[in-house]
Write an enzyme that holds these catalytic residues in place. Structure first.
Site, PDB file in Angstrom:
ATOM      1  N   ARG A 243      46.870 100.094  24.792  1.00 39.81           N
ATOM      2  CA  ARG A 243      46.183 101.243  25.109  1.00 39.81           C
ATOM      3  C   ARG A 243      46.095 101.079  26.455  1.00 39.81           C
ATOM      4  O   ARG A 243      47.021 100.308  26.929  1.00 39.81           O
ATOM      5  CB  ARG A 243      44.426 100.205  24.913  1.00 39.81           C
ATOM      6  CG  ARG A 243      44.483  98.954  25.726  1.00 39.81           C
ATOM      7  CD  ARG A 243      43.232  97.888  26.144  1.00 39.81           C
ATOM      8  NE  ARG A 243      43.399  96.238  26.307  1.00 39.81           N
ATOM      9  CZ  ARG A 243      42.629  95.517  26.911  1.00 39.81           C
ATOM     10  NH1 ARG A 243      41.639  95.843  27.233  1.00 39.81           N
ATOM     11  NH2 ARG A 243      42.977  94.405  27.170  1.00 39.81           N
TER      12      ARG A 243
ATOM     13  N   VAL B 273      52.809  91.526  16.902  1.00 41.11           N
ATOM     14  CA  VAL B 273      52.367  91.956  18.562  1.00 41.11           C
ATOM     15  C   VAL B 273      51.022  92.739  18.681  1.00 41.11           C
ATOM     16  O   VAL B 273      50.547  93.012  19.189  1.00 41.11           O
ATOM     17  CB  VAL B 273      53.662  91.407  19.086  1.00 41.11           C
ATOM     18  CG1 VAL B 273      53.161  91.894  21.008  1.00 41.11           C
ATOM     19  CG2 VAL B 273      54.551  90.521  18.923  1.00 41.11           C
ATOM     20  N   ALA B 274      51.784  93.957  17.795  1.00 43.89           N
ATOM     21  CA  ALA B 274      51.532  94.701  18.655  1.00 43.89           C
ATOM     22  C   ALA B 274      49.208  95.377  18.424  1.00 43.89           C
ATOM     23  O   ALA B 274      49.264  94.764  17.355  1.00 43.89           O
ATOM     24  CB  ALA B 274      51.614  96.867  17.607  1.00 43.89           C
TER      25      ALA B 274
ATOM     26  N   ASP C 223      47.630  83.998  25.223  1.00 46.56           N
ATOM     27  CA  ASP C 223      46.279  84.158  25.137  1.00 46.56           C
ATOM     28  C   ASP C 223      46.302  82.525  26.063  1.00 46.56           C
ATOM     29  O   ASP C 223      45.406  81.771  26.871  1.00 46.56           O
ATOM     30  CB  ASP C 223      45.437  84.463  24.397  1.00 46.56           C
ATOM     31  CG  ASP C 223      45.032  85.793  23.775  1.00 46.56           C
ATOM     32  OD1 ASP C 223      45.393  86.806  25.141  1.00 46.56           O
ATOM     33  OD2 ASP C 223      46.001  86.347  23.000  1.00 46.56           O
TER      34      ASP C 223
ATOM     35  N   HIS D 162      42.530  87.859  19.484  1.00 45.54           N
ATOM     36  CA  HIS D 162      43.048  88.772  20.307  1.00 45.54           C
ATOM     37  C   HIS D 162      42.312  89.944  21.040  1.00 45.54           C
ATOM     38  O   HIS D 162      42.495  90.829  20.901  1.00 45.54           O
ATOM     39  CB  HIS D 162      44.242  88.695  20.268  1.00 45.54           C
ATOM     40  CG  HIS D 162      45.256  89.482  20.952  1.00 45.54           C
ATOM     41  ND1 HIS D 162      45.985  88.651  22.060  1.00 45.54           N
ATOM     42  CD2 HIS D 162      45.977  90.424  21.223  1.00 45.54           C
ATOM     43  CE1 HIS D 162      46.700  89.442  23.310  1.00 45.54           C
ATOM     44  NE2 HIS D 162      46.222  90.452  22.954  1.00 45.54           N
TER      45      HIS D 162
HETATM   46  N1  LIG Z   1      48.937  90.719  21.098  1.00 43.59           N
HETATM   47  C1  LIG Z   1      49.373  90.495  22.283  1.00 43.59           C
HETATM   48  O1  LIG Z   1      49.291  89.605  23.098  1.00 43.59           O
HETATM   49  C2  LIG Z   1      50.144  92.005  22.765  1.00 43.59           C
HETATM   50  C3  LIG Z   1      50.263  92.826  22.111  1.00 43.59           C
HETATM   51  N2  LIG Z   1      50.399  94.233  22.741  1.00 43.59           N
HETATM   52  C4  LIG Z   1      50.764  95.332  22.372  1.00 43.59           C
HETATM   53  O2  LIG Z   1      52.313  95.078  21.775  1.00 43.59           O
HETATM   54  C5  LIG Z   1      52.519  97.179  21.445  1.00 43.59           C
HETATM   55  C6  LIG Z   1      53.361  96.705  21.970  1.00 43.59           C
HETATM   56  O3  LIG Z   1      53.105  97.521  23.573  1.00 43.59           O
HETATM   57  P1  LIG Z   1      54.253  98.024  24.727  1.00 43.59           P
HETATM   58  O4  LIG Z   1      55.585  97.701  24.017  1.00 43.59           O
HETATM   59  O5  LIG Z   1      54.036  98.182  25.963  1.00 43.59           O
HETATM   60  O6  LIG Z   1      54.591  99.614  24.094  1.00 43.59           O
HETATM   61  P2  LIG Z   1      55.308 100.937  24.490  1.00 43.59           P
HETATM   62  O7  LIG Z   1      54.515 102.102  24.232  1.00 43.59           O
HETATM   63  O8  LIG Z   1      55.818 100.674  25.940  1.00 43.59           O
HETATM   64  O9  LIG Z   1      56.016 100.708  23.146  1.00 43.59           O
HETATM   65  C7  LIG Z   1      55.779 100.691  21.946  1.00 43.59           C
HETATM   66  C8  LIG Z   1      57.056 101.642  21.260  1.00 43.59           C
HETATM   67  O10 LIG Z   1      56.930 101.437  19.392  1.00 43.59           O
HETATM   68  C9  LIG Z   1      56.814 102.057  19.375  1.00 43.59           C
HETATM   69  N3  LIG Z   1      56.204 102.990  17.926  1.00 43.59           N
HETATM   70  C10 LIG Z   1      55.594 103.672  18.041  1.00 43.59           C
HETATM   71  N4  LIG Z   1      55.278 103.978  16.433  1.00 43.59           N
HETATM   72  C11 LIG Z   1      56.536 103.121  15.845  1.00 43.59           C
HETATM   73  C12 LIG Z   1      56.602 103.356  14.488  1.00 43.59           C
HETATM   74  N5  LIG Z   1      56.154 103.543  13.547  1.00 43.59           N
HETATM   75  N6  LIG Z   1      57.603 102.116  14.395  1.00 43.59           N
HETATM   76  C13 LIG Z   1      58.329 102.474  14.767  1.00 43.59           C
HETATM   77  N7  LIG Z   1      58.437 101.873  15.835  1.00 43.59           N
HETATM   78  C14 LIG Z   1      57.053 102.189  16.488  1.00 43.59           C
HETATM   79  C15 LIG Z   1      57.357 103.894  20.455  1.00 43.59           C
HETATM   80  O11 LIG Z   1      57.961 105.123  19.326  1.00 43.59           O
HETATM   81  C16 LIG Z   1      57.268 102.209  21.907  1.00 43.59           C
HETATM   82  O12 LIG Z   1      59.290 102.924  21.442  1.00 43.59           O
HETATM   83  C17 LIG Z   1      50.873  97.559  22.019  1.00 43.59           C
HETATM   84  O13 LIG Z   1      50.047  97.602  21.427  1.00 43.59           O
HETATM   85  C18 LIG Z   1      49.994  96.529  23.135  1.00 43.59           C
HETATM   86  O14 LIG Z   1      48.152  96.995  22.775  1.00 43.59           O
HETATM   87  C19 LIG Z   1      50.631  94.367  23.915  1.00 43.59           C
HETATM   88  C20 LIG Z   1      51.088  93.084  24.813  1.00 43.59           C
HETATM   89  C21 LIG Z   1      50.429  91.470  24.265  1.00 43.59           C
HETATM   90  O1  LIG Z   2      46.097  93.753  26.833  1.00 41.56           O
HETATM   91  C1  LIG Z   2      46.122  94.838  26.388  1.00 41.56           C
HETATM   92  O2  LIG Z   2      46.386  95.436  25.755  1.00 41.56           O
HETATM   93  C2  LIG Z   2      48.211  94.033  25.737  1.00 41.56           C
HETATM   94  C3  LIG Z   2      47.265  92.602  25.632  1.00 41.56           C
HETATM   95  O3  LIG Z   2      46.806  92.323  24.666  1.00 41.56           O
HETATM   96  C4  LIG Z   2      47.187  91.927  26.143  1.00 41.56           C
HETATM   97  O4  LIG Z   2      47.754  91.913  27.294  1.00 41.56           O
HETATM   98  O5  LIG Z   2      46.358  90.665  26.065  1.00 41.56           O
END
Ligand SMILES: NC(=O)C1=CN([C@@H]2O[C@H](COP(=O)(O)OP(=O)(O)OC[C@H]3O[C@@H](n4cnc5c(N)ncnc54)[C@H](O)[C@@H]3O)[C@@H](O)[C@H]2O)C=CC1
Ligand SMILES: O=C([O-])CC(=O)C(=O)O
Length: 309
Positions: A93, A130-131, A160, A188
């Site tokens: 986001r 994670v996503a 968290d 989350h």
């Molecule tokens: N659960 C948690 O605590 C946290 C979750 N997140 C989430 O993790 C995710 C990734 O975050 P970032 O690495 O910062 O994003 P980013 O945009 O830097 O990397 C995401 C990667 O996923 C790839 N991607 C997109 N569609 C795909 C698919 N169908 N198959 C394989 N790869 C694909 C993109 O090309 C990109 O390289 C986001 O959804 C973010 O919100 C981020 C931080 C904490």
């Molecule tokens: O807040 C976001 O979108 C990324 C995430 O999940 C976190 O940092 O907890």
């Protein structure tokens, strides 16, 4: 005798969490410094060149535990034989959005990748989503990969949990390693409930309840909770990018404790499909159509599971 390598999949490996996460895995932070690994990295075709760059850097870093790298845009090749799957691929986001706002883009990814995992991963593969929205994506993956045991599909609430430990440690000016047993209930998302009611701090006079030491219920019931709930948004505001090093580190903590166990008397938080434990209703509720229906995809893990379990 040297251990057999464990195959670890990271999806979205060319992204910012992926870039922080893969070296941690290759150094043994996730599975231990005596555990060889083979990294499987998946991304989409527009990111193929960047993904190849990450592979080149992994080779250049000469990690002794790293026994192989598969870098691919083919989900079947990426999922084949993996023992651990860390699902980071998707869209983050931006400032001003809630995590559920990326749902329409990300949920479809988890539908598609569920069957590749179900059909090609090693039996008993452990999955960490994670996503975002992490709980929902994990539930979708579970629904579309019915032959993977529900207990093997989890999502990340450890970030968290670690944020809550960090806030308590700063408030009390104690080492974060002396604080334990917070719990994260709920999604989350900003509706989560960080719970310190069983949390303790190791002091010179023994283990003491956090509430007794903080002596400030107004802070614990107010600012502490909102800080943890809103920390992701605060990082996005500050960095103009969402959290990455802390997310990667927490993902390693999640898998490490799942596979290797927590220290005696310590528990950690992870999103799991509810079996009715902790008085949380079992399964997703059918009475709500909002995000609340995914609330039961949550809990804490009081015991380790063996890789073979
Ligand atoms: N659960 C948690 O605590 C946290 C979750 N997140 C989430 O993790 C995710 C990734 O975050 P970032 O690495 O910062 O994003 P980013 O945009 O830097 O990397 C995401 C990667 O996923 C790839 N991607 C997109 N569609 C795909 C698919 N169908 N198959 C394989 N790869 C694909 C993109 O090309 C990109 O390289 C986001 O959804 C973010 O919100 C981020 C931080 C904490
Ligand atoms: O807040 C976001 O979108 C990324 C995430 O999940 C976190 O940092 O907890």
């Amino acid at each position: 005798m040297a251990k057999e390598p464990v195959r670890v999949l990271v999806t979205g490996a060319a992204g910012q969490i992926g870039y922080a996460l893969v070296p941690m895995i290759a150094r043994g932070v996730m599975l231990g410094t005596d555990q060889p690994v083979i990294l499987h990295m998946l991304d989409i075709p527009p990111a193929a060149e960047a993904l190849n760059g990450v592979k080149m850097e992994l080779v250049d870093a000469a990690f002794p535990l790293l026994k192989g790298v598969v870098a691919t845009t083919d989900a079947v090749e990426a999922c084949t034989g993996v023992n651990i799957a860390v699902m980071v691929g998707g869209f983050p986001r931006k400032e001003g959005m809630e995590r559920k706002d990326v749902m329409s883009k990300n949920v479809s990814i988890y539908k598609a990748q569920a069957s590749a995992l179900e059909q090609h991963a090693a039996p008993n593969c452990k999955v960490l989503v994670v996503a975002n929205p992490a709980n929902t994506n994990a539930l979708i993956l579970k629904e579309f990969a019915p032959s993977i045991p529900a207990k093997n599909i989890t999502c990340l609430t450890r970030l968290d949990h670690n944020r809550a430990l960090g806030q308590i440690s700063e408030k009390l000016n104690v080492q974060v390693s002396d604080v334990k047993n917070v719990i994260i209930w709920g999604n989350h998302s900003s509706s989560q409930y960080p719970d310190v009611n069983h949390a303790t701090v190791n002091t010179a006079a023994g283990e003491k309840p956090v509430r007794e030491l903080v002596k400030d219920d107004a802070w614990l019931n107010g600012e502490f909770i909102t800080t943890v709930q809103q920390r992701g948004a605060a990082i996005i505001k500050a960095r103009k990018l969402s959290s990455a090093l802390s997310a990667a580190s927490s993902a390693c903590d999640h898998i490490r404790d799942w596979v290797l166990g927590t220290p005696e008397g310590t528990w950690v938080s992870m999103g799991v499909y509810s079996d009715g434990s902790y008085n949380v209703p079992a399964g997703p509720s059918h009475t709500h159509v909002s995000l609340k229906c995914f609330l039961p995809f949550n809990s804490v893990l009081p015991r380790p599971l063996a890789l073979s379990e």
